[in-house]
Enzyme design. Structure first.
Site, PDB file in Angstrom:
ATOM      1  CG  HIS A  32      57.049  30.588  70.079  1.00  0.00           C
ATOM      2  ND1 HIS A  32      57.589  29.890  69.030  1.00  0.00           N
ATOM      3  CD2 HIS A  32      57.328  29.868  71.174  1.00  0.00           C
ATOM      4  CE1 HIS A  32      58.195  28.797  69.476  1.00  0.00           C
ATOM      5  NE2 HIS A  32      58.033  28.755  70.795  1.00  0.00           N
ATOM      6  CG  ASP A  34      56.747  26.310  73.194  1.00  0.00           C
ATOM      7  OD1 ASP A  34      56.938  25.633  72.173  1.00  0.00           O
ATOM      8  OD2 ASP A  34      57.503  27.234  73.561  1.00  0.00           O
ATOM      9  CD  GLU A 137      60.948  27.021  69.635  1.00  0.00           C
ATOM     10  OE1 GLU A 137      61.478  28.003  70.198  1.00  0.00           O
ATOM     11  OE2 GLU A 137      60.069  26.329  70.172  1.00  0.00           O
ATOM     12  CG  HIS A 164      65.196  25.082  70.153  1.00  0.00           C
ATOM     13  ND1 HIS A 164      65.498  24.390  71.301  1.00  0.00           N
ATOM     14  CD2 HIS A 164      64.283  26.015  70.511  1.00  0.00           C
ATOM     15  CE1 HIS A 164      64.773  24.871  72.303  1.00  0.00           C
ATOM     16  NE2 HIS A 164      64.031  25.866  71.848  1.00  0.00           N
ATOM     17  CG  HIS A 205      65.593  29.704  69.581  1.00  0.00           C
ATOM     18  ND1 HIS A 205      66.164  29.380  70.792  1.00  0.00           N
ATOM     19  CD2 HIS A 205      64.251  29.648  69.779  1.00  0.00           C
ATOM     20  CE1 HIS A 205      65.216  29.140  71.670  1.00  0.00           C
ATOM     21  NE2 HIS A 205      64.046  29.306  71.090  1.00  0.00           N
ATOM     22  CG  HIS A 226      59.964  32.900  70.705  1.00  0.00           C
ATOM     23  ND1 HIS A 226      60.191  32.352  69.477  1.00  0.00           N
ATOM     24  CD2 HIS A 226      60.496  32.009  71.596  1.00  0.00           C
ATOM     25  CE1 HIS A 226      60.824  31.203  69.597  1.00  0.00           C
ATOM     26  NE2 HIS A 226      61.033  30.974  70.886  1.00  0.00           N
ATOM     27  CG  ASP A 334      58.675  30.960  74.698  1.00  0.00           C
ATOM     28  OD1 ASP A 334      58.092  29.938  74.297  1.00  0.00           O
ATOM     29  OD2 ASP A 334      59.878  30.968  74.991  1.00  0.00           O
TER      30      ASP A 334
END
Length: 406
Positions: A32, A34, A137, A164, A205, A226, A334
């Site tokens: 993961h 971003d 995500e 999420h 999540h 993650h 992350d």
């Protein structure tokens, strides 16, 4: 389960040299990152204004030179959109995220290679490229549509995180009040259709009830792209031991994350206060724009934060290996999705420091190779195998949330 080996004797430099050598053969597959959202927030996808082909350390955790120094050989780029986006707006924003990943692949062909399958990942490794996959995500990205789910798969998305930070009509999030008690009937159908298409079910999540429901339904291995160990840091974003213990039977992989508030107990309350400070300044707590980072820096200067380290992350991996087994763990940092990172893992160049710490703790080369590369490739290959089998017996689901959940 094989007990951990005794710690090796050797200098820090020796372990770091061994880490670099190991990563040359078995690079990190990170679950993961971003970067696509950071590019949206900072430059509205203008790749000329923020060129990851060079040094972006003043603004990002991620660029190609640091990915190379970090020994990264595979990356699931998160095509994340915030969970306060809804409906067609969420779908459109997800498509924009997918588009920018494609533009990065076109722009940097000598470094990044599109990967749609486990064989593609191995081919990229042989060619010295970073295998680039995508993960959506949050199930809000499909707007309650299984056809949209299938379309995302066609566009290259290879996992979807079921939620999420907020609940969906069909699934409960880890950081929201219980809604449907895990997965609804439509939520279970989403998992089954993900299995059929070959898309990995990502349980980061989601609430623990959702984790257990998904594991009871899925016919393919799952991932946690993650998440860390709840027994080490009691945060709802982490994985309880009873769920980690189910992974050997499922074949899945839990990928440790580096976010301090998920790995260091002392950081949980501090981060809550930092998030409230962001809101007080009219900013989203997850924002990483230059303005947001200035607000973060001022807050930290006034109230120094508890600092996680490479050792903190290694503690989680030791525990996850003990409970789930070495075949069922991985790494999902992350990066560029968090304002703060541990010492030694400040950016994507830091993975060798973590590997050196594990080697110093007595992890064997074969075990580290599973952690960095082999487990992630295996779990994707297993999902592909399940998909082929299921497609031979059933066609695309036409279920709707209205029909199943009322």
């Amino acid at each position: 389960m094989t007990p951990p080996a005794a710690p090796d004797a050797g200098s820090a430099g020796d372990f770091l040299d061994r880490a670099h050598a190991l990563l040359a053969d078995f690079p990190v597959v990170d679950g993961h990152n971003d970067l696509p959202w950071a590019l949206r927030e900072q430059v509205r996808y203008d790749l000329d204004r923020l060129d990851i082909g060079g040094d972006t350390s003043a603004r990002l955790h991620t660029d190609l030179p640091r990915l190379r120094r970090g020994g990264v050989g595979g990356q699931f780029w998160s095509v994340y959109v915030r969970s306060d986006m809804a409906g067609d707006d969420a779908v459109s924003a997800t498509l924009e995220q997918i588009d920018v990943v494609g533009r990065l692949l076109d722009r940097y062909p000598d470094d990044l290679a599109r990967a749609l399958t486990s064989d593609d990942m191995e081919a990229a490794r042989r060619r010295g490229r970073i295998a680039s996959l995508m993960g959506a995500e949050g199930g809000h990205s499909i707007n309650n549509s299984l056809a949209t789910l299938r379309a995302l798969y066609t566009l290259g998305v290879r996992y979807m995180t079921l939620t999420h930070n907020d609940n969906l009509r069909w699934a409960d999030s880890a950081t929201d009040e219980p809604g449907v008690g895990g997965l609804s009937a439509f939520g279970r159908e989403v998992v089954r259709e993900m299995n059929r298409t070959g898309m990995l079910v990502d349980l980061s999540h989601v609430a623990a009830t959702t984790m257990r429901d998904a594991l009871a339904v899925t016919e393919a291995p799952v991932i946690f792209s993650h998440s860390s160990a709840r027994a080490v840091c009691d945060h709802p974003r982490n994985v309880p031991d009873d769920v980690l213990a189910l992974l050997p039977g499922n074949g899945g992989v839990a990928m440790v994350t580096f976010v301090p508030k998920f790995i260091l107990p002392e950081a949980v309350e501090w981060t809550h206060e930092a998030d409230e400070n962001m809101r007080a300044h009219g900013l989203h707590p997850l924002a990483t724009t230059p303005e947001a980072m200035k607000v973060h820096a001022a807050f930290e200067a006034a109230r120094p934060r508890p600092v996680a380290t490479v050792s903190t992350v290694a503690d989680h991996l030791d525990h996850m290996r003990e409970v789930a087994g070495v075949d069922h763990i991985g790494i999902g940092g992350d990066f560029d999705g968090t304002a703060f990172t541990p010492e030694g893992l400040e950016d994507v160049a830091g993975y060798p420091n973590l590997i050196a710490e594990l080697l110093a703790r007595g992890w064997s080369t074969p075990d580290v190779a599973k952690l960095t590369w082999q487990n992630a490739v295996r779990v994707l290959r297993a999902a592909e195998d399940v998909s082929r089998s299921l497609k031979a017996t059933r066609g695309p689901s036409q279920a709707t949330i209205e029909a199943l959940d009322g």
